[in-house]
Design a protein around this motif. Structure first.
Motif, PDB file in Angstrom:
ATOM      1  N   GLY A  85      -9.912  -7.043   6.661  1.00  0.00           N
ATOM      2  CA  GLY A  85      -9.221  -6.216   5.587  1.00  0.00           C
ATOM      3  C   GLY A  85      -8.896  -6.808   4.240  1.00  0.00           C
ATOM      4  N   LEU A  86      -8.836  -6.108   3.397  1.00  0.00           N
ATOM      5  CA  LEU A  86      -8.564  -6.624   1.847  1.00  0.00           C
ATOM      6  C   LEU A  86      -7.132  -6.826   1.305  1.00  0.00           C
ATOM      7  N   ALA A  87      -6.321  -6.922   2.216  1.00  0.00           N
ATOM      8  CA  ALA A  87      -4.821  -7.253   1.929  1.00  0.00           C
ATOM      9  C   ALA A  87      -4.571  -8.370   0.913  1.00  0.00           C
ATOM     10  N   GLY A  88      -5.428  -9.294   1.070  1.00  0.00           N
ATOM     11  CA  GLY A  88      -5.290 -10.716   0.612  1.00  0.00           C
ATOM     12  C   GLY A  88      -6.006 -10.843  -0.788  1.00  0.00           C
ATOM     13  N   ALA A  89      -6.770  -9.828  -0.926  1.00  0.00           N
ATOM     14  CA  ALA A  89      -7.545  -9.911  -2.332  1.00  0.00           C
ATOM     15  C   ALA A  89      -6.855  -9.213  -3.340  1.00  0.00           C
ATOM     16  N   THR A  90      -7.102  -9.779  -4.746  1.00  0.00           N
ATOM     17  CA  THR A  90      -6.844  -9.308  -6.008  1.00  0.00           C
ATOM     18  C   THR A  90      -7.377  -7.712  -6.120  1.00  0.00           C
ATOM     19  N   ASN A  91      -6.807  -6.931  -7.150  1.00  0.00           N
ATOM     20  CA  ASN A  91      -7.135  -5.657  -7.113  1.00  0.00           C
ATOM     21  C   ASN A  91      -8.686  -5.816  -7.708  1.00  0.00           C
ATOM     22  N   GLU A  92      -9.017  -6.577  -8.807  1.00  0.00           N
ATOM     23  CA  GLU A  92     -10.323  -6.814  -9.172  1.00  0.00           C
ATOM     24  C   GLU A  92     -11.350  -7.076  -8.115  1.00  0.00           C
ATOM     25  N   TRP A  93     -11.145  -8.084  -7.112  1.00  0.00           N
ATOM     26  CA  TRP A  93     -11.943  -8.343  -6.150  1.00  0.00           C
ATOM     27  C   TRP A  93     -12.139  -7.179  -5.150  1.00  0.00           C
TER      28      TRP A  93
END
Length: 344
Positions: free
Chosen positions: A314-322
């Protein structure tokens, strides 16, 4: 049951996204992954928005509440349970709006915690995990499947797309290995025998397949995903983080090869789920998949036929850009599997 309803070259995501705006998250998913979008999960919203909370919101005639140690069975629906239901409805509204703007996709994915992870993550009134009471575990699974049937029907009505269900089972290896802590923290819950784990998972997969008419995906982000067990339980696809296979045993590689040879699809977690120190290029993220196929002795065309690229988890820990870049890289990987660039 349909065989691989997603188009060749499609890519998707695992589920979670950063931020708290469901409308924005759904718009991004439908924009970046037009062939195979999914219902975004936004755990940053707090209680009821995490994997266990939003899955518990689907339960019929059962409810949970939040206690210091996590989620616990409640005598009746309270604020915590209603909040989970409200958040899920807002997510469905956002998905419907994204579909109206982007058009109906070929297929839509939704995610829920699988029976063993749900049973491991929710406590009974006396504090023990639900899975320690097999009767309670069966009741929870039946209740979840009743609620999921309603959820799938609503998604289909709102989007006009067939729905594929992903069972998130991160706790599965710990259940099998007896590595779940007891309430005291001084011991572990006894390991559940593999035949028992397989039987409940198979029943769940069969029921979901009957309600959707689509293959069921089992996702496990643990270092050694139980590929053979998922295959034996009837999973149509298994999703895992390919980087976790570093140093994998010959036995695990054999399981992957046998599963692929049998017709199972793999959702290959290839794109970093959090912002990397150096942004990778398309070939960088494709290389682990290419090496795996070569090592197993398959023709690389199997990636187009029976693989779906995704972020590693999951992408919950990513910045919006990444997050946007990760979804775009996954999409481009899918196209590359069908028409490989010359430098692959």
């Amino acid at each position: 049951m349909s065989e691989r309803p997603w188009p060749a070259g499609a890519a998707t995501g695992i589920g979670s996204m950063p931020g708290t705006d469901p409308v924005e998250a759904a718009a991004v998913v439908f924009g970046e992954l037009p062939d195979f979008p999914y219902v975004p999960e936004l755990p940053a919203r707090g209680v009821g928005a995490d994997m266990l909370g939003r899955t518990a919101a689907l339960l019929v005639d059962l409810a949970v509440e939040v206690v210091p140690s996590g989620y616990r069975v409640a005598g009746r629906p309270g604020h915590d349970h209603r909040r989970g239901r409200d958040l899920l409805q807002w997510d469905l509204d956002a998905v419907q709006a994204a579909r109206e703007n982007a058009g109906a996709p070929a297929v839509l994915k939704t995610q829920i915690a699988g029976p063993w992870t749900l049973g491991a993550g929710i406590e009974l009134a006396r504090g023990h995990r639900v899975l320690t009471d097999r009767g309670a575990l069966r009741d929870f699974t039946s209740s979840l499947l009743d609620g999921l049937s309603q959820h799938v029907a609503e998604l289909t009505a709102r989007t006009g797309a067939p729905v594929v269900v992903q069972l998130d089972e991160p706790s599965l290896p710990a259940v099998l290995a007896g590595k779940l802590a007891t309430p005291s923290g001084y011991g572990n819950v006894p390991a559940v025998p593999e035949p028992e784990v397989r039987e409940l998972l198979a029943t769940t997969i069969e029921r979901i397949g009957a309600m959707t008419g689509q293959p069921v995906i089992v996702h496990c982000c643990a270092p050694r995903p139980p590929i053979a067990l998922c295959r034996a339980a009837g999973a149509g696809a298994v999703a895992f983080d390919l980087s976790m296979l570093a140093g994998a045993s010959a036995e695990l590689l054999d399981e992957i090869g046998e599963a692929w040879d049998s017709g199972i699809s793999f959702f290959l977690g290839l794109v970093p789920a959090t912002d990397p120190a150096t942004a990778p290029g398309l070939k960088d993220v494709a290389s682990p998949a290419l090496r795996l196929v070569d090592r197993l002795g398959f023709n690389r065309s199997i990636l187009a036929e029976r693989a779906v690229p995704t972020p590693a988890c999951g992408l919950a820990g990513a910045t919006n850009e990444w997050m946007r870049r990760a979804l775009a890289l996954s999409r481009d990987l899918g196209k590359g599997f069908v028409e490989p660039p010359e430098n692959w």
